[in-house]
Design an enzyme around this catalytic site. Structure first.
Site, PDB file in Angstrom:
ATOM      1  CB  THR A 163      76.945  27.770  16.229  1.00  0.00           C
ATOM      2  OG1 THR A 163      77.144  29.093  16.741  1.00  0.00           O
ATOM      3  CG2 THR A 163      77.237  27.748  14.737  1.00  0.00           C
ATOM      4  CG  ASP A 164      74.421  30.608  20.621  1.00  0.00           C
ATOM      5  OD1 ASP A 164      75.649  30.567  20.419  1.00  0.00           O
ATOM      6  OD2 ASP A 164      73.800  31.664  20.838  1.00  0.00           O
ATOM      7  CB  SER A 178      70.269  28.231  17.626  1.00  0.00           C
ATOM      8  OG  SER A 178      71.467  28.739  18.164  1.00  0.00           O
ATOM      9  CB  THR A 196      75.738  33.055  12.573  1.00  0.00           C
ATOM     10  OG1 THR A 196      75.582  33.524  13.914  1.00  0.00           O
ATOM     11  CG2 THR A 196      76.876  33.802  11.912  1.00  0.00           C
TER      12      THR A 196
END
Length: 330
Positions: free
Chosen positions: A89-90, A57, A15
């Site tokens: 961020t995942d 990710s 992102t």
């Protein structure tokens, strides 16, 4: 005058680097567009940008983690005084921990990202990147191993986790909280470095397959039995302090008896695994007696990476997850 610090900025996608107006967040900008503008950084920080993977990710694989670790190691060997990795961020917390397993952090290594895309209101990426660069320029951060800098907080890789799916303050460390913060272009460290390191004694490209099995009410041994033939090792996210149903416990013991290491973690985000409190089928006492390994405070995804990369390098599971010392007799 500040001593010049050369900081490698390695972009992997996510992102934080989405190119507007990419509504589906699939198109990523090059790292050059993530570097703060001249004058937006404190004096003495020189950014050396480098594109690495360029993906969301959720698509990351162990092979990608190995590639990224090699890229970070190369940047350190080339003379970088610090490294910042931008990331989706995942799975950011897993990548941070993988770098702790695979990279000798002689200089600060910081991972950051964003929860809001650049074309959304109030994007957090630029501020996170800036704070990460400020932190990575401080040599005192190196002994902490890889850290995550998000919303001006500094978290160690072993403890940090994504606790919220959408808020910009998504990351925290339930067991201990942040070890520091960034304010007014300075890094303030609140707690000392961790007592040990997660760096593996040997490092090698991933060559084994490790499964991750969740638990819940009524989960029996069928899932473990189905997984066992297709994996080289297994991690179970157990109930509470290290418990599973009797049926699942029997299947896990059978997996271990087949020569495939089984590692027990907890699905709880905080707290310890017990060693000798509860007895009976599926208890921590019986699982330990059967030769299963317990991962201490490591989360299930991080324990999986430790077993996967450790096995790939030929390190026995008993060495990766040593048994705790016996409790004093009462």
């Amino acid at each position: 005058m500040a001593v010049p610090r050369s900081i490698a900025l390695i972009a992997t996608g996510g992102t934080v680097s989405v190119a507007p107006p990419s509504a589906d967040c699939q198109t990523h900008r090059g790292v050059g567009e993530l570097v703060p503008r001249p004058g937006d950084l404190p004096d003495g920080i020189e950014v050396v940008p480098r594109d690495a993977l360029g993906m969301s990710s959720r698509r990351m694989t162990p092979d990608d983690l190995w590639t990224l670790a090699s890229t970070v190691t190369e940047a350190i060997a080339a003379g970088s005084n610090g490294v910042v990795v931008t990331h989706g961020t995942d799975t950011l917390e897993e990548t941070a921990y993988a770098l702790g397993l695979l990279v000798e952090t002689r200089v600060p290594v910081v991972i950051t990202g964003a929860m809001r895309s650049p074309h959304h209101s109030g994007p957090d990426g630029p501020a996170n990147i800036r704070a990460a660069l400020v932190a990575a320029a401080v040599p005192d951060l190196a002994p902490y191993g890889p850290t995550v800098v998000f919303q001006d907080e500094v978290h160690v890789a072993r403890l940090v986790t994504k606790m919220h799916s959408t808020r910009i303050a998504a990351f925290s460390s339930p067991a201990a909280g942040p070890v520091g913060f960034v304010a007014e272009d300075r890094l303030e460290l609140l707690l000392g470095p961790p007592p040990g390191t997660d760096l593996l004694p040997g490092r090698a490209a991933p060559s084994v397959r490790v499964g991750l099995l969740p638990t819940a009410t009524g989960i029996d041994g069928s899932a473990a039995e189905a997984l066992t033939p297709d994996v080289d090792g297994l991690v179970v996210a157990a109930l509470g302090a290290g418990h599973v149903s009797p049926s699942l416990g029997a299947a896990l013991v059978a997996c271990a008896e087949a020569g495939k290491p089984v590692v027990v973690t907890s699905r709880c985000p905080d707290g310890a695994l017990l060693a000798d409190t509860y007895a009976g089928a599926g208890s921590e006492r019986e699982l330990r007696r059967a030769g299963l390994h317990f991962a201490g405070t490591l989360s299930p995804p991080k324990a999986r990476l430790r077993l996967l990369f450790g096995m790939s390098a030929g390190t026995p599971a008993a060495e990766l997850f040593p048994a705790p010392p016996p409790a004093p007799k009462r």
